[in-house]
Write an enzyme that holds these catalytic residues in place. Structure first.
Site, PDB file in Angstrom:
ATOM      1  N   HIS A   1       0.865  -1.188   0.000  1.00 20.09           N
ATOM      2  CA  HIS A   1       0.000   0.000   0.000  1.00 20.09           C
ATOM      3  C   HIS A   1       0.902   1.238   0.000  1.00 20.09           C
ATOM      4  O   HIS A   1       1.892   1.279   0.715  1.00 20.09           O
ATOM      5  CB  HIS A   1      -0.865  -0.018   1.270  1.00 20.09           C
TER       6      HIS A   1
ATOM      7  N   CYS B   1      -3.777   2.092  -4.511  1.00 21.11           N
ATOM      8  CA  CYS B   1      -4.703   2.950  -3.765  1.00 21.11           C
ATOM      9  C   CYS B   1      -4.782   4.300  -4.464  1.00 21.11           C
ATOM     10  O   CYS B   1      -3.863   5.119  -4.364  1.00 21.11           O
ATOM     11  CB  CYS B   1      -4.242   3.113  -2.320  1.00 21.11           C
TER      12      CYS B   1
ATOM     13  N   HIS C   1      -7.697  -0.152  -3.997  1.00 17.55           N
ATOM     14  CA  HIS C   1      -8.495   0.743  -3.147  1.00 17.55           C
ATOM     15  C   HIS C   1      -8.951   1.880  -4.038  1.00 17.55           C
ATOM     16  O   HIS C   1      -8.112   2.556  -4.634  1.00 17.55           O
ATOM     17  CB  HIS C   1      -7.641   1.380  -2.051  1.00 17.55           C
TER      18      HIS C   1
ATOM     19  N   ASP D   1     -12.471   2.767  -0.673  1.00 21.47           N
ATOM     20  CA  ASP D   1     -11.592   3.054   0.456  1.00 21.47           C
ATOM     21  C   ASP D   1     -12.088   4.337   1.102  1.00 21.47           C
ATOM     22  O   ASP D   1     -12.085   5.381   0.461  1.00 21.47           O
ATOM     23  CB  ASP D   1     -10.168   3.241  -0.066  1.00 21.47           C
ATOM     24  N   HIS D   2     -12.490   4.254   2.321  1.00 18.83           N
ATOM     25  CA  HIS D   2     -13.063   5.392   3.044  1.00 18.83           C
ATOM     26  C   HIS D   2     -14.378   5.830   2.383  1.00 18.83           C
ATOM     27  O   HIS D   2     -14.650   5.521   1.233  1.00 18.83           O
ATOM     28  CB  HIS D   2     -12.130   6.620   3.103  1.00 18.83           C
TER      29      HIS D   2
ATOM     30  N   TYR E   1     -14.456   4.995   7.973  1.00 17.76           N
ATOM     31  CA  TYR E   1     -15.006   3.654   7.750  1.00 17.76           C
ATOM     32  C   TYR E   1     -16.441   3.471   8.223  1.00 17.76           C
ATOM     33  O   TYR E   1     -16.832   2.375   8.608  1.00 17.76           O
ATOM     34  CB  TYR E   1     -14.082   2.592   8.371  1.00 17.76           C
TER      35      TYR E   1
HETATM   36  C1  DNO Z   1      -6.372   3.610   5.494  1.00 16.87           C
HETATM   37  C2  DNO Z   1      -5.833   2.392   4.872  1.00 16.87           C
HETATM   38  C3  DNO Z   1      -4.421   2.076   5.324  1.00 16.87           C
HETATM   39  C4  DNO Z   1      -4.018   0.707   4.858  1.00 16.87           C
HETATM   40  C5  DNO Z   1      -2.689   0.239   5.341  1.00 16.87           C
HETATM   41  C6  DNO Z   1      -2.242  -0.962   4.547  1.00 16.87           C
HETATM   42  O1  DNO Z   1      -7.542   3.720   5.637  1.00 16.87           O
HETATM   43  O2  DNO Z   1      -5.962   2.386   3.507  1.00 16.87           O
HETATM   44  O3  DNO Z   1      -4.387   2.122   6.713  1.00 16.87           O
HETATM   45  O4  DNO Z   1      -4.937  -0.232   5.318  1.00 16.87           O
HETATM   46  O5  DNO Z   1      -1.754   1.224   5.243  1.00 16.87           O
HETATM   47  O6  DNO Z   1      -1.179  -1.593   5.167  1.00 16.87           O
END
Ligand code: DNO
Length: 406
Positions: free
Chosen positions: A242, A280, A307, A360-361, A378
Site C-alpha cells: 500500500h 490505492c 483501493h 476506500d473510506h 469507515y
Molecule cells: C487507510 C488504509 C491504510 C491501509 C494500510 C495498509 O484507511 O488504507 O491504513 O490499510 O496502510 O497496510
C-alpha cells in the site's frame, strides 16, 4: 443484449476490522459486496498468525456469505523498517503468516512500509457543503502538531514562514482538551487497533530513524522483500504494498512508496509477480505528479488489490477526501485500465484475473452522523454510496463495451 458476465467485473469488497467492527457483516452483504479485506488485528505486530485463528475468521465470514479475498494487512514491524532487533525472528514470523494464509486459501496480502505512522489526517470530521463529513489533511495543522506538540527538532525548516505563523495561531486558539484530542487523532489511528501511543513513544520511534534516510529505508525494504517474497512465490501468495498516505515525507521521515519511480524501483528489487501492489487511488492522488491511469497501465501486471477513492487537492497544499467519482482522480479511466488488465489475464487463462477492490473510506453521512464516532473513514453508509457509484461506473463500462459489439 445480454448482461455482461459477473466475472468480467472486479470483485466488490468492503473492509472489515473484525468482530469489534461497528459495521456488521450483514450490512456489508446488503451493500452488495461479496468479499472483505480483513486482518487479525488482535495479533500484535511481528507475531506469527496461528492457522486456527485464520480458520476462525474465515468461518465467521463464510457464515455471513462473504469471502476473505485479501488480508489487509499483515503489518510490518518497525524493527524491520529500521533494520534493528531480532530480524530473523520477525522474518520467520512473517513467512509463517504467509504459509498459514496460503494453506487456508487466502492468497492476497497487503502491507505497507510507512515509517512510524500509518496514514495521517489532521481533521477526521471536516464538514462538506452537503453536511456530510470527510477526512482532510492540512499541512498547517500538521506543522502545529510537530512543532508545538511533538517539539520535533528542525521541523520548522519544512514549512514556509506563513505556514509557521498560521500554525502557531491555530495552536494557540485551542484549549488543552482540544489539543489533546487533536494529538491523539494523529498518533493513534493504526488500522483496527489502538496502540495507546503517547508523544514520547512517537519521539522514541522517530529517533530510531535518525540518519537512516531514503537509501537506508530502501535498503531495509529490499531486505524485507528478499526475505519474504521467495516464500510468497513458493506458496502462491501475492504481496501487495500500500502506498504512503499522504505520498510525501512527514516528520522528516523518508517515504519510499509514493510515486511511479518508487514503484518501478520496488518492483525491480525482487522482480517477480508475487512482489506487487495494492493500488490505492486515494493515496497516490494526493501527489499531483502521479498520473493514475498511466500508473495502472504501466504496473498492471503487478496489481493484486485495489483501493478506490478520490481526493480534492486545494491550492494551499491541503487535500480532503472527495466523493468517489469527484475530486482529482479520473475514476472511469482508472477503472477502464483495471478492467483491461482483467481481460488480459483472462485471455492468458490466469486464475488471478479478477481483481478485488474496495471503496476506500467514505463520508460520514445520514444516520451515521448521529452515531458515536467509529473508525475514521469507515462508517457504513458513505462507503456504501462509494461502492454503489463505483459499481455503476464498472457496469457502465462493460455495458458500453457490449453495446459497441452489437
Ligand atoms: C487507510 C488504509 C491504510 C491501509 C494500510 C495498509 O484507511 O488504507 O491504513 O490499510 O496502510 O497496510
Amino acid at each position: 443484449m445480454h448482461a455482461p458476465s459477473p466475472s468480467l467485473y472486479m470483485e466488490e469488497s468492503f473492509r472489515w476490522f473484525g468482530p469489534q467492527d461497528e459495521v456488521p457483516l450483514s450490512f456489508i452483504r446488503q451493500a452488495g459486496a461479496t468479499a472483505v479485506f480483513t486482518s487479525l488485528h488482535q495479533i500484535p505486530y511481528g507475531e506469527a498468525w496461528p492457522r486456527e485463528a485464520i480458520v476462525e475468521r474465515k468461518e465467521i465470514l463464510a457464515a455471513a456469505g462473504l469471502r476473505w479475498t485479501a488480508v489487509e494487512s499483515v503489518p510490518v514491524h518497525e524493527d524491520i523498517k529500521t533494520g534493528r532487533g531480532d530480524l530473523k525472528r520477525l522474518f520467520d514470523n512473517y513467512r509463517t503468516c504467509l504459509r498459514n494464509l496460503a494453506a487456508e486459501g487466502i492468497f492476497t496480502v497487503i502491507y505497507n512500509f510507512m515509517p512510524v505512522l500509518d496514514w495521517v489526517r489532521t481533521d477526521t470530521r471536516h464538514v462538506l457543503p452537503d453536511g456530510s463529513e470527510c477526512l482532510l489533511f492540512d499541512p498547517v495543522h500538521f506543522a502545529a502538531f510537530e512543532i508545538h506538540a511533538l517539539n520535533r527538532k528542525g521541523a520548522e525548516a519544512d514549512y514556509t514562514p506563513q505556514q509557521l505563523e498560521l500554525a502557531a495561531r491555530w495552536w494557540e486558539s485551542m484549549d488543552a482538551a482540544a489539543k489533546e484530542e487533536y494529538i491523539q487523532s494523529i498518533i493513534d489511528v493504526f488500522p483496527g487497533t489502538k496502540l495507546g501511543l503517547g508523544l514520547d513513544d512517537i519521539r522514541a520511534m522517530l529517533a530510531k530513524y535518525d540518519g537512516l534516510g531514503d537509501e537506508g529505508l530502501r535498503a531495509n525494504y529490499d531486505r524485507f522483500l528478499q526475505e519474504v517474497v521467495p516464500t510468497a512465490d513458493e506458496v502462491g501468495v501475492r504481496l501487495a504494498v500500500h502506498p504512503d498516505d499522504p505520498p510525501y515525507s512527514l516528520l522528516g521521515l523518508p517515504r519510499i512508496v509514493s510515486q511511479a519511480s518508487d514503484v518501478e524501483r520496488l518492483l525491480k528489487a525482487v522482480d517477480t509477480r508475487a512482489n506487487g501492489l495494492c493500488f490505492c487511488t486515494g493515496s497516490y492522488s494526493a501527489r499531483p505528479s502521479n498520473d493514475l491511469p498511466a500508473m495502472v497501465k504501466r504496473f498492471a501486471d503487478r496489481i493484486h488489490a485495489v483501493h478506490l477513492r478520490s481526493t480534492q487537492r486545494l491550492p494551499d497544499g491541503s487535500f480532503y477526501e472527495a466523493n468517489h467519482l469527484e475530486g482529482s482522480v479520473d475514476m472511469p479511466r482508472v477503472m477502464r485500465a483495471l478492467l483491461d488488465e482483467q481481460d488480459r489475464r483472462a485471455a492468458e487463462g490466469r486464475e488471478d484475473c479478477q481483481l478485488p477492490f474496495r471503496p476506500d473510506h467514505g463520508h460520514t453521512m445520514m444516520d451515521d452522523l448521529a452515531k458515536p464516532p467509529g473508525t475514521p473513514g469507515y462508517s457504513c453508509i458513505g462507503r456504501m454510496r462509494g461502492l454503489s457509484e463505483l459499481r455503476g461506473v464498472m457496469r457502465g463500462l462493460r455495458f458500453a463495451e457490449q453495446a459497441a459489439k452489437g
